[in-house]
Design an enzyme around this catalytic site. Structure first.
Site, PDB file in Angstrom:
ATOM      1  N   ASP A 198       0.777  -1.310  -0.176  1.00  0.00           N
ATOM      2  CA  ASP A 198       0.055  -0.048  -0.037  1.00  0.00           C
ATOM      3  C   ASP A 198       0.936   1.308  -0.032  1.00  0.00           C
ATOM      4  OD1 ASP A 198      -2.614  -0.501  -0.067  1.00  0.00           O
ATOM      5  OD2 ASP A 198      -2.794  -1.198   1.885  1.00  0.00           O
TER       6      ASP A 198
HETATM    7  C1  BGC Z   1       0.375   1.512   6.157  1.00  0.00           C
HETATM    8  C2  BGC Z   1      -0.078   0.142   5.662  1.00  0.00           C
HETATM    9  C3  BGC Z   1      -1.614   0.105   5.281  1.00  0.00           C
HETATM   10  C4  BGC Z   1      -1.947   1.284   4.903  1.00  0.00           C
HETATM   11  C5  BGC Z   1      -3.629   1.200   4.894  1.00  0.00           C
HETATM   12  C6  BGC Z   1      -0.074   2.593   5.928  1.00  0.00           C
HETATM   13  O1  BGC Z   1      -0.010   3.703   6.563  1.00  0.00           O
HETATM   14  O2  BGC Z   1       1.778   1.580   6.363  1.00  0.00           O
HETATM   15  O3  BGC Z   1       0.691  -1.079   6.081  1.00  0.00           O
HETATM   16  O4  BGC Z   1      -1.674  -1.013   4.421  1.00  0.00           O
HETATM   17  O5  BGC Z   1      -1.646   2.511   5.524  1.00  0.00           O
HETATM   18  O6  BGC Z   1      -4.137   2.235   4.286  1.00  0.00           O
HETATM   19  C1  NOJ Z   2      -1.681  -3.707   5.602  1.00  0.00           C
HETATM   20  C2  NOJ Z   2      -2.712  -3.667   4.616  1.00  0.00           C
HETATM   21  O1  NOJ Z   2      -3.967  -4.369   5.393  1.00  0.00           O
HETATM   22  C3  NOJ Z   2      -2.562  -4.543   3.565  1.00  0.00           C
HETATM   23  O2  NOJ Z   2      -3.462  -4.381   2.586  1.00  0.00           O
HETATM   24  C4  NOJ Z   2      -1.104  -4.478   2.862  1.00  0.00           C
HETATM   25  O3  NOJ Z   2      -0.928  -5.405   1.828  1.00  0.00           O
HETATM   26  C5  NOJ Z   2      -0.056  -4.427   3.818  1.00  0.00           C
HETATM   27  N1  NOJ Z   2      -0.398  -3.430   4.821  1.00  0.00           N
HETATM   28  C6  NOJ Z   2       1.261  -3.943   3.003  1.00  0.00           C
HETATM   29  O4  NOJ Z   2       1.146  -2.588   2.779  1.00  0.00           O
END
Ligand code: BGC
Ligand code: NOJ
Length: 815
Positions: free
Chosen positions: A487
C-alpha cells in the site's frame, strides 16, 4: 525475559506479571458482539461495528497506557483499603496475579491480603452480551466485610463522534436504573432502536452513573472517591459522561467464597415497540430482561462458558499436529488458528493499534484472511466471498474496502489498487479446494451492489483476470494503479502536501508505472483460474488463462528479472525499482515470494538464485526485511514507503505478512531447513524468551518487527490484525507440513527440517477425518517414497477426496 507461559493443555497463555511491555490483549465474542480485553482488564466492547455501535469508551494513545476497561474495585470496609483485582487502574501491589487468555475468554485472578478474586470474561455463543463472573474467596482466618464496585464508561455509540463532538454529546446522555440494572439509552428517544444494559446478580448497596461523582472532580480511575469512601451516590446521569457502577457488599467468613455476576449487553427493539408503556419514554425491557435473568444464574453462565470451550475444541480440532517442535505445535494447534479467526471477524478494524474508527474491510485483506480460516468455517468463508464479490466493479476492479455494517463499497477510498481483483480468484479457489463446493461459482452476484447486475461468480473471476490484461504498461507488465499489495509503494501519487492520503491521492495518469509483483500474482491467479476452468469444462477460458500466464511469465523474464532476483516495479519515469541499478531499494521481498509461488524460476534455477539473494540481503535473525537498502529520504515518486524512517513498516521493516511467501518459496524449491528456519524467526512463541525486546504478545503475530536499519531492531508493532496470521498458517500447514487441499483431494508433500523423524496430523477435510502419520527415517527434507491409505499402498501422495468416509488412515514415508 518472559512475562508468562503457555499452558498448552488448557490452550491458554498465562501472564504472570501485570506490567507487560505493552498491554497484551485478547478478544471476546465470535459473531456480532465483540470486545477487546487486555491482561489488566482494559479494552472496550462493540456490536458488529467498532465505530458505529461502540458500547464502552476506551482512550487510545493515553498515558498511562490502556485507560478504559471492565474495571472492578475491592474495598476492605474495615480498613478502608481498596485495590483493583486486575491491577489496573489502581496498580496496587498484588500478592498474586495471573491472567489467562483463552479462545474468546480471559480470566484474571489475583490475591491481596488473603482476598482472592477471579473474574472470567466471555461472550456466550449466539448472544449480544458479555459475562463477568467474579468469584471472591476469603483465605484469611477471620471474616471480612468487603465492597465490590464495578465500573465502565459508556460510549455514545458512534466512537468517532463520541470523541470529538462534545458540544452536543455533553447534553444527550440518558439512563434508566431499575433494580440491579443500569440501562444506557442515549439517543434511544429519537432514532436509535438499541440500548445497552449493565446488570448485576446481587442486591445493590448503591450505584453510580455520573462519572465525575464516581471518580470525584479531577480524580482518575486509579482513585475513585466512591471507592475510597465506600459510599455510592445513587444518581442518574443527564448528559456529560454516563458510566455504570454497581456497589455490592460482601461479607465472607473465613474460607468462604461467593460468586457475583455482571452482564454488559446490547439490545435492539422493534421500531414500533421501543417504549413500555407505549407513548412513554421508558425503554421496553421485556427481551433484555429475559436474557439478563438467564445469565445471572451461575449454572447458565457456566454452561455458556463450556459451550464456548466446546465450540473452540471443535474448530481447532479441524487441524491438529504433533511435530518435534513445541512452537510449531502450539501455534498451529491453538494460537495461529485462533488469530486467523479474529482477523476474519475484525479484518483490520479494532485492535490496540487499529482504533476501530478507521478502516473498513479490505478487499485484498479479506481474500487473504480466508486462507487461514476457510477450513474451520467454510460456510462463513462462502458468505464472505459472496459479500466481497458483490462490491466488485463492473470493469473487474474492486472497491478497496467495504463497510461491515452496510456491506457497501467505501467511496472515500475508492478503487484502483490494481492487485485487488486477482486476490478474489485466489480466495475462491482456496474455498473450493477446501470445501469441494463448486456451486459457489454459479451463485448470481451483483456488481457494485447494484440490483439487476447479477452474474455468476465465475464471471466475476473472469473479469478479475481481464482487469489486469486491460491494464498493461510500456513493458507489458501490469500497471500498478494506486498501489499493489504494498500500500505504501505509491508510484502515481507524488504527494508534497502534509497530511494528504498516500493511498487515495493520484496525480499521475497511471499509464507508466508497472508492478512486477502484480505480474507474479497474475500468473498465480491465472493458474488457479485454469484449474477452475478445467473442472468446469470451459476450454476457452482454460486456453485463455494458460496463454496469458505464459505470456506474462515471458514478460517477467524480460523486464522483471534482474540477474539475481526479481525486480520490483517501474516508476512513473519508467525507471526500474528493486534492481542493482538502484542505490536504495535494490531488492524487495514481495516479488521474490509471489513470482516463485507462481512457479517462476522453480525449473530453471532462478528461484534458488532469488532466494539466495533474499538470504544474503534481506534476512535478519528477527525475520526478513521488506527491502534493502532502506530509503534514507522521502522520494516524491515513491510515496509512503519512503515516508517511514528506515527500518520501520514498509521502509525495510520486517513486514511479517510477506515472510511466509519466502517460506513457501523455499518449500517449493525443496529446502525444508531454510523454510522452517524462516518460520521460526518470526514465530511469536519462539520469540517469547525475548519478550522485553519483542514487546507484543508472544501468542500472536504482529504485522511488523523493526528491521535492521531501525534503532529498535527486533521490536514488534501492530499485533493481531494482519495478513501475517493467514499466510503463516498456510505456509506451515500447507507448504512445510505439506498438507495441501487441492481441487481433487488432499495432497501430502512435506518439506520439513531434515532433523525431524516425522510428525502426525489430524485433518478434517470435506467431512472426513484424516489421521496422517509422516515418517522420515532417512532424514530428508523433501520427497515421498511411499503412501499407504487405510492399509493399502497408493500411487501418489494425493489422497482423493473419495478415498473413504468417517476416518481415513494415511501413512507417508519420506525418502
Ligand atoms: C500502512 C500500510 C497500510 C495502509 C492502509 C499505511 O499507513 O503503512 O501497512 O496497508 O496504511 O491504508
Ligand atoms: C497492511 C494492509 O492491510 C495490507 O492490505 C497491505 O497489503 C499491507 N499493509 C502492506 O502494505
Amino acid at each position: 525475559m518472559k512475562f508468562g507461559y503457555f499452558d498448552d493443555a488448557s490452550r491458554e497463555y498465562v501472564i504472570t506479571q501485570p506490567d507487560t511491555p505493552m498491554p497484551w490483549i485478547n478478544y471476546l465474542g465470535s459473531e456480532a458482539y465483540f470486545g477487546l480485553i487486555s491482561n489488566t482488564a482494559g479494552g472496550y466492547s462493540f456490536y458488529k461495528d467498532a465505530r458505529l455501535r461502540r458500547l464502552t469508551r476506551y482512550r487510545y494513545n493515553n498515558s498511562p497506557l490502556d485507560m478504559g476497561g471492565r474495571y472492578l474495585y475491592l474495598r476492605d470496609n474495615t480498613t478502608g483499603k481498596y485495590w483493583s483485582p486486575s491491577w489496573m487502574p489502581t496498580k496496587s501491589k498484588l500478592d498474586e496475579y495471573e491472567c489467562r487468555h483463552g479462545q474468546g475468554y480471559t480470566i484474571i485472578t489475583s490475591k491481596l491480603n488473603g482476598i482472592k478474586s477471579s473474574t472470567r470474561y466471555f461472550v456466550p455463543l449466539g448472544e449480544s452480551l458479555e459475562i463477568w463472573q467474579t468469584t471472591l474467596t476469603n483465605e484469611n482466618a477471620s471474616s471480612v466485610d468487603l465492597s465490590l464496585f464495578s465500573a465502565i464508561e459508556f460510549c455514545l455509540w458512534d466512537a468517532n463522534d463520541d470523541s470529538t463532538n462534545f458540544q452536543r454529546n455533553y447534553s444527550i446522555g440518558q439512563m434508566e436504573i431499575v433494580d440491579e440494572v443500569i440501562y444506557h439509552k442515549t439517543e434511544y428517544r429519537e432514532r436509535r432502536d438499541h440500548f445497552a444494559y449493565f446488570a448485576c446478580s446481587e442486591k445493590l448497596a448503591g450505584f453510580d452513573t455520573i462519572r465525575e461523582d464516581f471518580l470525584g472532580q479531577y480524580r482518575g480511575w486509579n482513585e475513585p472517591q466512591v471507592v475510597e469512601t465506600g459510599k455510592s451516590f445513587n444518581t442518574e446521569a443527564h448528559g456529560w459522561q454516563p458510566i455504570g457502577s454497581h456497589h455490592v457488599k460482601v461479607s465472607l467468613k473465613a474460607g468462604e467464597s461467593k460468586q457475583i455476576i455482571f452482564i454488559l449487553g446490547y439490545q435492539e427493539n422493534p421500531k414500533d415497540d421501543k417504549f413500555d408503556p407505549p407513548g412513554s419514554q421508558i425503554i421496553n425491557k421485556k427481551s433484555a430482561k429475559l436474557v439478563i435473568e438467564k445469565y445471572l444464574q451461575a449454572a447458565n453462565a457456566d454452561k455458556a462458558f463450556n459451550d464456548l470451550r466446546d465450540y473452540w475444541t471443535m474448530l481447532l480440532g479441524k487441524f491438529q499436529v504433533n511435530t518435534p517442535d513445541e512452537h510449531t505445535n502450539r501455534m498451529v494447534n491453538i494460537w495461529n488458528a485462533y488469530q486467523c479467526m479474529v482477523t476474519f471477524n475484525m479484518s483490520r478494524s479494532a485492535s490496540y493499534f487499529e482504533s476501530g474508527i478507521g478502516r473498513g474491510m479490505g478487499f485484498r485483506d479479506s481474500n487473504q484472511d480466508l486462507l487461514g480460516f476457510v477450513h474451520m468455517i467454510p460456510e462463513r468463508a462462502r458468505e464472505r466471498i459472496l459479500e466481497l464479490s458483490a462490491t466488485q466493479l463492473k470493469n473487474g476492479g474492486a472497491f478497496h474496502q467495504y463497510q461491515p455494517l452496510t456491506k457497501r463499497g467505501n467511496n472515500d477510498v475508492g478503487s484502483g489498487f490494481n492487485d485487488d481483483p486477482a486476490w478474489l480468484v485466489l480466495g475462491v479457489s482456496a474455498y473450493i479446494k477446501e470445501s469441494g463446493d463448486w456451486s459457489i461459482l454459479d451463485e448470481l452476484v451483483q456488481y457494485e451492489n447494484e440490483s439487476g447486475s447479477e452474474r455468476p461468480l465465475y464471471e466475476h473471476l473472469q473479469r478479475s483476470i481481464q482487469y489486469t490484461l486491460e491494464r498493461l504498461g510500456p513493458n507489458q507488465l501490469p500497471l500498478i494503479g494506486r498501489a499493489d499489495w504494498n500500500d505504501c509503494l505509491n508510484l502515481n501519487c507524488f504527494s508534497d502536501t502534509p497530511g494528504q492520503s498516500f493511498q487515495t491521492t493520484t496525480n499521475k495518469d497511471g499509464t507508466v508505472a508497472e508492478s512486477v509483483f502484480i505480474a507474479g500474482l497474475f500468473v498465480l491467479a491465472c493458474k488457479e483460474m485454469a484449474g477452475l476452468a478445467k473442472y468446469c469444462g470451459d476450454n476457452v477460458e482454460l486456453e485463455k488463462v494458460t496463454q496469458a500466464a505464459a505470456e506474462m511469465e515471458k514478460i517477467v523474464w524480460k523486464a522483471g528479472w534482474d540477474g539475481d532476483w526479481f525486480r520490483r516495479a517501474y516508476d512513473d519515469y519508467g525507471h526500474v525499482l528493486g534492481s542493482k541499478e538502484n542505490i536504495e531499494g535494490r531488492i524487495f521481498i514481495e516479488p521474490q515470494g509471489i513470482c516463485i509461488m507462481a512457479g517462476l524460476g522453480v525449473e530453471n534455477g532462478n528461484a534458488v538464485k532469488a532466494l539466495d539473494s533474499v538470504a544474503e540481503h534481506l534476512a535478519t535473525p528477527h525475520g526478513i526485511v521488506l527491502q534493502q537498502p532502506a530509503f534514507s529520504q522521502y522520494y516524491l515518486h515513491l510515496g509512503e514507503i519512503s515516508s517511514y524512517p528506515p527500518g520501520y513498516k514498509e521502509n525495510a521493516g520486517i513486514f511479517c505478512h510477506s515472510n511466509p511467501w519466502i517460506m513457501i518459496a523455499e518449500a517449493m524449491v525443496g529446502r525444508g531447513d531454510k523454510a522452517f528456519d524462516y518460520y521460526m524467526r518470526i514465530n511469536p512463541s519462539s520469540r517469547e524468551e525475548i519478550s522485553e525486546l519483542h514487546k507484543c504478545e508472544p501468542y500472536v503475530y504482529a504485522q511488523m518487527i523493526a528491521g535492521k536499519d531501525a534503532p529498535t531492531h527486533g521490536e514488534a508493532k501492530n499485533s493481531w490484525l494482519t495478513g501475517t496470521a493467514a499466510w503463516n498458517y498456510a505456509a506451515i500447514t500447507q507448504s512445510i507440513l505439506g498438507i495441501q487441499p487441492t481441487l481433487d483431494g488432499l495432497e501430502i508433500s512435506p518439506v520439513i527440517p531434515s532433523s525431524w523423524d516425522g510428525f502426525t496430523v489430524t485433518r478434517k477435510y470435506r467431512g472426513v477425518t484424516y489421521n496422517i502419520t509422516v515418517k522420515n527415517p532417512k532424514h530428508v527434507s523433501k520427497g515421498v517414497e511411499k503412501v499407504i491409505v487405510n492399509g493399502k499402498q497408493v500411487e501418489r501422495s494425493l489422497i482423493r477426496a473419495d478415498a473413504g468416509t468417517g476416518e481415513v488412515h494415511v501413512e507417508v514415508v519420506m525418502g
